[in-house]
Design a protein around this motif. Structure first.
Motif, short mmCIF file in Angstrom:
data_model
loop_
_atom_site.label_atom_id
_atom_site.label_comp_id
_atom_site.label_asym_id
_atom_site.label_seq_id
_atom_site.Cartn_x
_atom_site.Cartn_y
_atom_site.Cartn_z
N ARG A 410 0.83 -1.21 0.00
CA ARG A 410 0.00 0.00 0.00
C ARG A 410 0.86 1.25 0.00
O ARG A 410 0.60 2.21 -0.73
N LYS A 411 1.90 1.25 0.81
CA LYS A 411 2.81 2.40 0.86
C LYS A 411 3.55 2.57 -0.46
O LYS A 411 3.76 3.70 -0.93
N SER A 412 3.94 1.45 -1.05
CA SER A 412 4.68 1.51 -2.32
C SER A 412 3.80 2.08 -3.43
O SER A 412 4.27 2.87 -4.26
N ILE A 413 2.54 1.69 -3.45
CA ILE A 413 1.61 2.22 -4.46
C ILE A 413 1.46 3.72 -4.31
O ILE A 413 1.44 4.47 -5.29
N ARG A 414 1.36 4.18 -3.07
CA ARG A 414 1.24 5.62 -2.83
C ARG A 414 2.46 6.36 -3.38
O ARG A 414 2.33 7.41 -4.01
N ASN A 564 11.71 -0.20 -1.46
CA ASN A 564 13.04 0.07 -0.88
C ASN A 564 13.15 1.49 -0.32
O ASN A 564 14.07 1.79 0.43
N MET A 565 12.22 2.35 -0.72
CA MET A 565 12.27 3.74 -0.25
C MET A 565 11.56 3.93 1.09
O MET A 565 11.67 4.99 1.70
N LEU A 566 10.81 2.93 1.50
CA LEU A 566 9.93 3.11 2.66
C LEU A 566 10.72 3.31 3.95
O LEU A 566 11.59 2.54 4.29
N SER A 567 10.38 4.37 4.63
CA SER A 567 10.97 4.61 5.95
C SER A 567 10.14 5.62 6.71
O SER A 567 10.67 6.46 7.42
N GLY A 568 8.85 5.60 6.48
CA GLY A 568 7.97 6.50 7.22
C GLY A 568 7.82 7.87 6.61
O GLY A 568 7.35 8.79 7.28
N ASN A 569 8.22 8.05 5.33
CA ASN A 569 8.01 9.35 4.70
C ASN A 569 6.52 9.64 4.61
O ASN A 569 5.74 8.80 4.18
N SER A 570 6.14 10.84 4.98
CA SER A 570 4.72 11.18 4.96
C SER A 570 4.24 11.51 3.57
O SER A 570 3.11 11.24 3.22
N ALA A 571 5.07 12.11 2.75
CA ALA A 571 4.75 12.41 1.35
C ALA A 571 3.41 13.11 1.19
O ALA A 571 2.59 12.74 0.38
N LYS A 572 3.20 14.16 1.98
CA LYS A 572 1.92 14.87 1.90
C LYS A 572 1.91 15.92 0.81
O LYS A 572 0.87 16.31 0.32
N GLY A 573 3.05 16.45 0.46
CA GLY A 573 3.08 17.50 -0.54
C GLY A 573 4.39 17.49 -1.28
O GLY A 573 5.29 16.71 -0.98
N PHE A 574 4.54 18.41 -2.24
CA PHE A 574 5.74 18.44 -3.05
C PHE A 574 6.99 18.60 -2.18
O PHE A 574 8.00 17.99 -2.43
N SER A 575 6.93 19.45 -1.15
CA SER A 575 8.11 19.73 -0.36
C SER A 575 8.58 18.54 0.44
O SER A 575 9.73 18.48 0.86
N GLU A 576 7.71 17.57 0.68
CA GLU A 576 8.07 16.43 1.51
C GLU A 576 8.32 15.16 0.70
O GLU A 576 8.65 14.13 1.26
N LEU A 577 8.14 15.23 -0.60
CA LEU A 577 8.28 14.02 -1.40
C LEU A 577 9.73 13.59 -1.50
O LEU A 577 10.61 14.42 -1.73
N PRO A 578 9.99 12.29 -1.37
CA PRO A 578 11.38 11.80 -1.44
C PRO A 578 11.84 11.60 -2.88
O PRO A 578 12.27 10.51 -3.27
#
Length: 722
Positions: A410-414, A564-578
């Motif tokens: 689910r996180k990966s799809i997001r 492989n990127m998952l580590s609790g990133n919230s990814a709510k907006g452009f500024s927070e996207l990894p």
């Protein structure tokens, strides 16, 4: 008291169903297991809503992007991806529709509008249901056109018709340089996995829609509010004729996509999951019998009929298998009758041109078998390992353990959805700037004009968010051009320009900051550049993924990459996207870039090389495009060299070389030839010319032509031969 009465009614209804069919005792448990497996397969509520939100945003983004390029269109994403009714294993295509606003579709002559392309809808007794012919009218007077123009043909009666087939041929010709063209039904697409339809919309009420609304009134579904919204929703005319019609090349099919979307969006989660399981059965089981003749639209239609005829009290998770059984019985009924009526448009058989009578009989035999064995075939669904996971789910329930894979999926799809959203944005932005740079007007005029238009979109609530993203990036581009102009005049970049960069730094993790560091380096502010680079380094880690608006790498959309990127990133907006986009320098920014990148802007040796460039190549090969993470190390090498910090400079070179040469990183590198050129340049500055020559030649192995390495090799060979 009402609640008690309702409970009694539900029990009575369930007992009635039990008399019709012997409901297996395991259906309830299997329903809950199926629901849980779907949750863990990317079909849970959060993922469904995230898909819908993403694709509705992408619609707006595409519309703003196209209109800024001068295309007066409305953009829509339809189908499984935008509905959220898919899983990774279904590999659903992207259904994209562009509706032309410059075309006025008339029901009667009085609907004519001056200055537009006017087309009158024609439908007579021999025209198949859902199909229309479009008669061309003059744009300066409300009279029928008498001359053949463009995509028109002359009917036997003398009427000039807008030909659907000629329209598709024109689209194919206009986009011939964009990629391999594939045509299917109304779609003319040049992008793999995309079905792109260019259509026109009808804003006037249509009798077919009103007839459906009248038929549905008084029923529990669709709800009254939906029917009222459907009454004013535009329909589309898409270029597709009926397979058995004499005018199939000229006909346009009426398509109520927006109404169908409303119906899907009204589904509860049990209905969504039932629909997804139907599609899994269609692709995993029915396909073995009839190939791809049964489509997702057939499944959607079965859902519409089943929901309309089933009481809402049954649509709960523990009844999922029972409801699926009802859907399969609806299919059985239509197969027995030899027709599947369109849910909205009367008189249309969805089996026509799709499922032959022989195939219908074969499928009916299989459907009967499914019903008799109480849908045990669901354990044979191979897609997303549904069958195996149903068994595993049973074991987990016995052991009361939890499947962590579902959470990761689910996180990966997001993250994948966020990545694709950024990718499309940067593609549109690059195309827009390239178009403006290619125009005859001055760039400053063009940017002001574009910004004025974008500000107009920002007042539209629906288009506001993507419009603001365009504004932010266009202002950043404008600010960078001002910096380049100052440096060209050998002036110091003033504090006001530098300060403006703070508003653009959060476009992604690194690219805007790296451009600022490059400007500081080029203007001689080495200490400031070093501080910015250290800040970028602190933001970078292995979770940050590269994104490019020009080049697609095979495998970079694999969900494992995002896992492989998952580590609790919230990814709510452009500024927070990894994510970090490539750093791009247009020619107008050339004084903001390190000198070696000027060769990237002039990478051809001969004019023949320019002629070899494909459409997408032309959008970036005149610029300097470099992947962010390696560019960070290259800038550190230059900056620390200028500061005389030799150890830090050598460390930056070692990191740069290690990263570029590590084959496992190739999936993250989009401009490998440029990176090898930067690495070669570092060795040139180190005066290790043989090593520099090696990397330049490695660069040429990827791109033999249209590669700045051709210039570098000549230069180094002159140095070596003295």
């Amino acid at each position: 008291m009402e609640f008690t009465t309702s409970q009694r009614s539900n029990k009575k209804r369930y007992r009635t169903l039990e008399t019709i069919m012997e409901i297996p005792e395991h259906f309830k448990d299997l329903s809950l297991r199926m629901s849980e497996v779907l949750d863990d397969s990317g079909a849970g509520k959060d993922t469904v809503l995230q898909r819908r939100k993403t694709f509705l945003w992408r619609e707006c983004l595409m519309q703003v992007g196209h209109q800024l390029r001068g295309n007066n269109v409305e953009c829509f994403h339809f189908g499984s991806q935008s509905e959220g009714t898919t899983t990774p294993g279904l590999q659903s295509d992207y259904d994209f529709l562009m509706s032309l606003d410059d075309v006025n579709i008339m029901k009667v002559c009085e609907d004519w509008e001056a200055g537009k392309q006017n087309l009158l809808m024609l439908h007579d007794d021999i025209t198949p249901p859902q199909q229309y012919l479009l008669q061309a009218y003059k744009n300066d007077t409300p009279e029928p056109e008498t001359k053949l123009l463009g995509d028109t043909v002359r009917k036997d009666s003398g009427q000039i018709l807008w030909s659907a087939e000629k329209w598709k041929q024109e689209i194919e010709y206009q986009n011939r340089n964009l990629g391999v063209i594939t045509k299917a039904g109304p779609s003319v697409s040049w992008t793999p996995t995309w079905d792109t339809v260019q259509a026109v919309h009808v804003r006037k009420p249509l009798p077919e829609i009103q007839h459906w609304i009248d038929r549905c009134r008084g029923k529990h579904w669709p709800p009254v509010q939906l029917l009222e919204a459907a009454r004013v929703a535009p329909c589309f005319l898409v270029p597709a004729g009926h397979p058995d019609s004499d005018y199939k090349r000229e006909e346009w099919r009426m398509s109520p996509n927006l109404i169908e979307r409303m119906l899907i969006f009204s589904f509860n989660m049990t209905q969504i999951k039932c629909y997804i399981v139907l599609k899994l059965i269609k692709k995993s089981l029915f396909a073995k019998i009839v190939g791809d003749s049964i489509t997702s639209f057939h499944c959607k239609t079965l859902m519409f009929y089943t929901i309309e005829r089933t009481h809402p009290s049954l649509w709960f998770e523990h009844n999922l298998m029972l409801l699926l059984w009802l859907c399969v019985n609806v299919l059985k009924k239509w197969l027995q009758l030899g027709k599947l009526p369109h849910y909205i448009i009367q008189g249309v058989n969805l089996f026509d041109g799709k499922l032959s009578m022989v195939q219908q009989r074969r499928l009916l035999v299989y459907v009967n078998s499914m019903i008799k064995n109480n849908l045990q075939d669901v354990f044979d669904i191979g897609i997303d390992n549904i069958g195996c996971r149903l068994q595993a789910c049973y074991i987990r329930r016995m052991l009361q353990t939890r499947d962590i894979r579902g959470f990761c999926l689910r996180k990966s799809i997001r993250l994948l959805l966020k990545f694709e959203r950024l990718e499309i944005f940067f593609t549109l932005l690059t195309g827009l700037i390239h178009l403006k740079l290619s125009s005859n007007t001055t760039l400053e005029q063009d940017i002001k004009y574009v910004l004025r238009n974008v500000f107009e979109y920002s007042t539209n609530e629906r288009l506001k968010t993507p419009a603001l993203e365009f504004i932010k990036h266009l202002y950043a581009f404008q600010n960078s051009i001002k910096s380049s102009y100052c440096l060209r005049l050998q002036n110091v970049v003033n504090c006001q320009i530098i300060c403006c960069f703070q508003y653009f730094l959060n476009t992604d993790v690194a690219s805007s900051r790296l451009k600022l560091a490059s400007i500081l380096y080029c203007s001689g502010h080495l200490q400031a550049a070093a501080r910015v680079l250290e800040d970028v380094e602190s933001r970078y880690d292995n979770r940050v993924k590269a994104v490019c608006g020009c080049i697609r790498n095979q495998g970079e959309r694999d969900l494992k990459v995002f896992a492989n990127m998952l580590s609790g990133n919230s990814a709510k907006g452009f500024s927070e996207l990894p994510f970090a986009s490539c750093v791009r320098f247009f020619r107008q920014e050339s004084y903001c870039a390190p000198f070696i990148l000027l060769f990237e802007m002039n990478r051809n040796i001969t004019e023949e090389e320019v002629a070899q460039r494909k459409y997408i190549d032309k959008q970036w090969m005149v610029n300097a495009e470099v992947d962010a993470r390696p560019f960070l190390q290259y800038l550190k090498y230059l900056t620390y060299g200028g500061l005389g910090e030799r150890d830090n400079q050598q460390h930056a070179l070692a990191v740069l070389e290690s990263y570029i040469c590590d084959f496992s990183n190739r999936i993250h590198l989009h401009h490998t030839e440029t990176l090898l050129n930067l690495l070669g340049h570092c060795y040139e500055m180190e005066r290790v010319h043989n090593e520099a020559l090696y990397y330049y030649r490695e660069s040429l192995r990827g791109y033999g032509t249209n590669n700045a390495a051709n210039w570098h090799v000549r230069r180094v060979l002159r140095l070596l031969t003295g």
